[in-house]
Design a protein around this motif. Structure first.
Motif, PDB file in Angstrom:
ATOM      1  N   ASP A 248       0.876  -0.947   0.114  1.00  0.00           N
ATOM      2  CA  ASP A 248       0.574  -0.078  -0.083  1.00  0.00           C
ATOM      3  C   ASP A 248       0.820   1.980  -0.301  1.00  0.00           C
ATOM      4  O   ASP A 248       0.302   2.300  -0.390  1.00  0.00           O
ATOM      5  N   VAL A 249       1.879   1.361   0.277  1.00  0.00           N
ATOM      6  CA  VAL A 249       2.921   2.270   0.635  1.00  0.00           C
ATOM      7  C   VAL A 249       4.181   2.417   0.511  1.00  0.00           C
ATOM      8  O   VAL A 249       5.312   0.893   0.504  1.00  0.00           O
ATOM      9  N   GLU A 250       4.807   3.027   0.332  1.00  0.00           N
ATOM     10  CA  GLU A 250       6.572   3.123   0.105  1.00  0.00           C
ATOM     11  C   GLU A 250       6.844   4.376   0.100  1.00  0.00           C
ATOM     12  O   GLU A 250       6.739   5.335  -0.033  1.00  0.00           O
ATOM     13  N   GLY A 251       8.171   4.341   1.243  1.00  0.00           N
ATOM     14  CA  GLY A 251       8.202   5.806   1.592  1.00  0.00           C
ATOM     15  C   GLY A 251       8.804   5.048   2.993  1.00  0.00           C
ATOM     16  O   GLY A 251       9.600   4.366   2.680  1.00  0.00           O
ATOM     17  N   TYR A 252       8.833   6.965   3.794  1.00  0.00           N
ATOM     18  CA  TYR A 252      10.078   6.439   4.888  1.00  0.00           C
ATOM     19  C   TYR A 252      10.091   6.869   6.406  1.00  0.00           C
ATOM     20  O   TYR A 252       9.194   7.499   5.691  1.00  0.00           O
ATOM     21  N   VAL A 253      10.355   5.704   6.818  1.00  0.00           N
ATOM     22  CA  VAL A 253       9.361   5.440   8.179  1.00  0.00           C
ATOM     23  C   VAL A 253       9.920   6.690   8.887  1.00  0.00           C
ATOM     24  O   VAL A 253      10.794   6.923   9.217  1.00  0.00           O
ATOM     25  N   LEU A 254       8.331   7.514  10.044  1.00  0.00           N
ATOM     26  CA  LEU A 254       9.298   8.832  10.452  1.00  0.00           C
ATOM     27  C   LEU A 254       9.111   7.838  12.224  1.00  0.00           C
ATOM     28  O   LEU A 254       9.610   8.520  12.284  1.00  0.00           O
ATOM     29  N   LYS A 255       7.690   7.507  12.354  1.00  0.00           N
ATOM     30  CA  LYS A 255       7.169   6.925  13.964  1.00  0.00           C
ATOM     31  C   LYS A 255       6.908   5.964  13.296  1.00  0.00           C
ATOM     32  O   LYS A 255       5.558   5.547  12.793  1.00  0.00           O
ATOM     33  N   ILE A 256       6.835   4.876  14.612  1.00  0.00           N
ATOM     34  CA  ILE A 256       6.637   4.090  14.878  1.00  0.00           C
ATOM     35  C   ILE A 256       5.675   3.866  16.023  1.00  0.00           C
ATOM     36  O   ILE A 256       6.420   4.190  16.925  1.00  0.00           O
TER      37      ILE A 256
END
Length: 105
Positions: A8-16
């Motif tokens: 569903d998504v592609e990119g950089y993890v900012l916060k878990i």
């Protein structure tokens, strides 16, 4: 954060967080994905591996009857440009460029 790609998504993890993971997409928007969704989806962490893949879609046209020679020349030129380091990134090994597909329309 890590660079991930899932269904569903592609990119950089900012916060878990406990329930959601925030990801900044390549377009710059921030989206919250439920952790259950990421857990069930096929998710690739491209930051963890030692090799990186840069995928670029480059539409080109070749003269009639010259596809084979022109395509080989184009791919060799791309490899040479990337290996030169002139674009500011030092590579651990020589890059490879390849043709993924073509459209005859």
């Amino acid at each position: 954060g890590d660079y991930i790609k899932s269904d569903d998504v592609e990119g950089y993890v900012l916060k878990i967080g406990w329930n959601f993971t925030q990801v900044e997409t390549l377009e710059g928007s921030v989206t919250a994905i439920p952790n259950a969704t990421l857990n069930e989806a096929r998710t690739v962490n491209r930051t963890e591996g030692k090799q990186r893949v840069l995928e670029i879609e480059l539409p080109v046209r070749f003269p009639a009857g010259r596809f084979d020679k022109s395509c080989k020349s184009l791919l060799a030129g791309i490899e040479e440009l990337l290996a030169s380091g002139d674009w500011g990134v030092k590579l651990a090994q020589r890059p490879n460029a390849w043709l993924r597909g073509f459209d005859l329309t």
